[in-house]
Design a protein around this motif. Sequence first.
Motif, PDB file in Angstrom:
ATOM      1  N   ARG A  30      -3.122  -4.128   8.001  1.00 22.20           N
ATOM      2  CA  ARG A  30      -4.463  -3.729   8.098  1.00 22.20           C
ATOM      3  C   ARG A  30      -5.081  -2.434   7.582  1.00 22.20           C
ATOM      4  NH1 ARG A  30      -5.640  -5.447  13.600  1.00 22.20           N
ATOM      5  NH2 ARG A  30      -3.310  -4.656  14.362  1.00 22.20           N
ATOM      6  N   GLU A  31      -4.224  -1.474   7.670  1.00 21.75           N
ATOM      7  CA  GLU A  31      -4.687  -0.095   7.391  1.00 21.75           C
ATOM      8  C   GLU A  31      -4.185   0.117   5.784  1.00 21.75           C
ATOM      9  OE1 GLU A  31      -3.357   2.790  10.152  1.00 21.75           O
ATOM     10  OE2 GLU A  31      -3.842   1.230  11.941  1.00 21.75           O
ATOM     11  N   GLN A  32      -3.629  -0.373   5.261  1.00 20.73           N
ATOM     12  CA  GLN A  32      -2.951  -0.086   3.636  1.00 20.73           C
ATOM     13  C   GLN A  32      -4.080  -0.706   2.776  1.00 20.73           C
ATOM     14  OE1 GLN A  32       0.053   1.191   3.025  1.00 20.73           O
ATOM     15  NE2 GLN A  32       0.540   1.122   5.018  1.00 20.73           N
ATOM     16  N   PRO A  33      -4.189   0.268   1.702  1.00 25.02           N
ATOM     17  CA  PRO A  33      -5.188  -0.261   0.726  1.00 25.02           C
ATOM     18  C   PRO A  33      -4.803  -1.343  -0.099  1.00 25.02           C
ATOM     19  CG  PRO A  33      -3.744   1.862  -0.031  1.00 25.02           C
ATOM     20  CD  PRO A  33      -3.451   1.562   1.563  1.00 25.02           C
ATOM     21  N   ILE A  34      -3.367  -1.555  -0.198  1.00 25.29           N
ATOM     22  CA  ILE A  34      -2.710  -2.615  -0.817  1.00 25.29           C
ATOM     23  C   ILE A  34      -1.905  -3.484  -0.148  1.00 25.29           C
ATOM     24  CG2 ILE A  34      -1.390  -3.347  -2.902  1.00 25.29           C
ATOM     25  CD1 ILE A  34      -2.276  -0.649  -4.402  1.00 25.29           C
ATOM     26  N   VAL A  35      -1.921  -4.700   0.199  1.00 25.88           N
ATOM     27  CA  VAL A  35      -0.943  -5.517   0.953  1.00 25.88           C
ATOM     28  C   VAL A  35      -0.309  -6.582   0.122  1.00 25.88           C
ATOM     29  CG1 VAL A  35      -0.752  -7.104   2.786  1.00 25.88           C
ATOM     30  CG2 VAL A  35      -2.098  -5.143   3.184  1.00 25.88           C
ATOM     31  N   LEU A  36       0.899  -6.610   0.115  1.00 21.87           N
ATOM     32  CA  LEU A  36       1.753  -7.764  -0.470  1.00 21.87           C
ATOM     33  C   LEU A  36       1.994  -9.006   0.283  1.00 21.87           C
ATOM     34  CD1 LEU A  36       4.197  -5.486  -2.082  1.00 21.87           C
ATOM     35  CD2 LEU A  36       2.214  -6.109  -3.184  1.00 21.87           C
ATOM     36  N   THR A  37       1.515 -10.274   0.070  1.00 24.39           N
ATOM     37  CA  THR A  37       1.849 -11.259   0.970  1.00 24.39           C
ATOM     38  C   THR A  37       2.274 -12.396   0.119  1.00 24.39           C
ATOM     39  OG1 THR A  37       0.841 -12.560   2.778  1.00 24.39           O
ATOM     40  CG2 THR A  37      -0.571 -11.988   0.909  1.00 24.39           C
TER      41      THR A  37
END
Length: 147
Positions: free
Chosen positions: A69-76
Motif C-alpha cells: 500500500r505504500e509503494q508508488p508502483i504495485v505489480l499484481t
Amino acid sequence: MTEILFYHLHRQPLERVLPTLLEKSIERGWRVVVQAASEERVEALDAHLWTFREDSFLPHGTARDAEAREQPIVLTVDDDNPNGATVRFLLDGAGVPADATAYQRIVLLFDGEDPEALAAARARWSEAKTSGFDVTYWQPDEDGRWQ
C-alpha cells in the motif's frame, strides 16, 4: 472521465516500453498498479524494474509485499488496487477492471505482432468506446516515438 490508452507494441518489447511509461507516471506524481496475467510475469517484471537501466530503478513492490500500500508502483495479477493507484496498466490481455471509472487512466499495452492480442485489443477498444470512455490509440513511428 477515465481515459483508456491503447499502446500498440511494435518492434519494441514490453520490457523496454513499460519502464519508460512508469517513469513518466512517477514523474507526474501518480500512483500506479500494473496488472499482469501470471505470477511468472509479475516476478520477471519485479526483477526487471530494479535493473532495467544502470543509472536508475523504479521504486515498486508486488501485491504480496506487506508494504504494498505504500509503494508508488504495485505489480499484481489481481484486479485489486492495493496502493490506491489512479493509473492502471494492463498487460498480457488482463481485462479492464469492473471499477474502471475509479481510475484517471487505464493503459492497455498489447503485442501488435500477436494476432490474438491484436483482436483482443480491438474488442476492448470497441467495449471502451461503447461504455463512453475517452480512448486513445498510440503506436510508434519509424523512430520509435509514440504517435
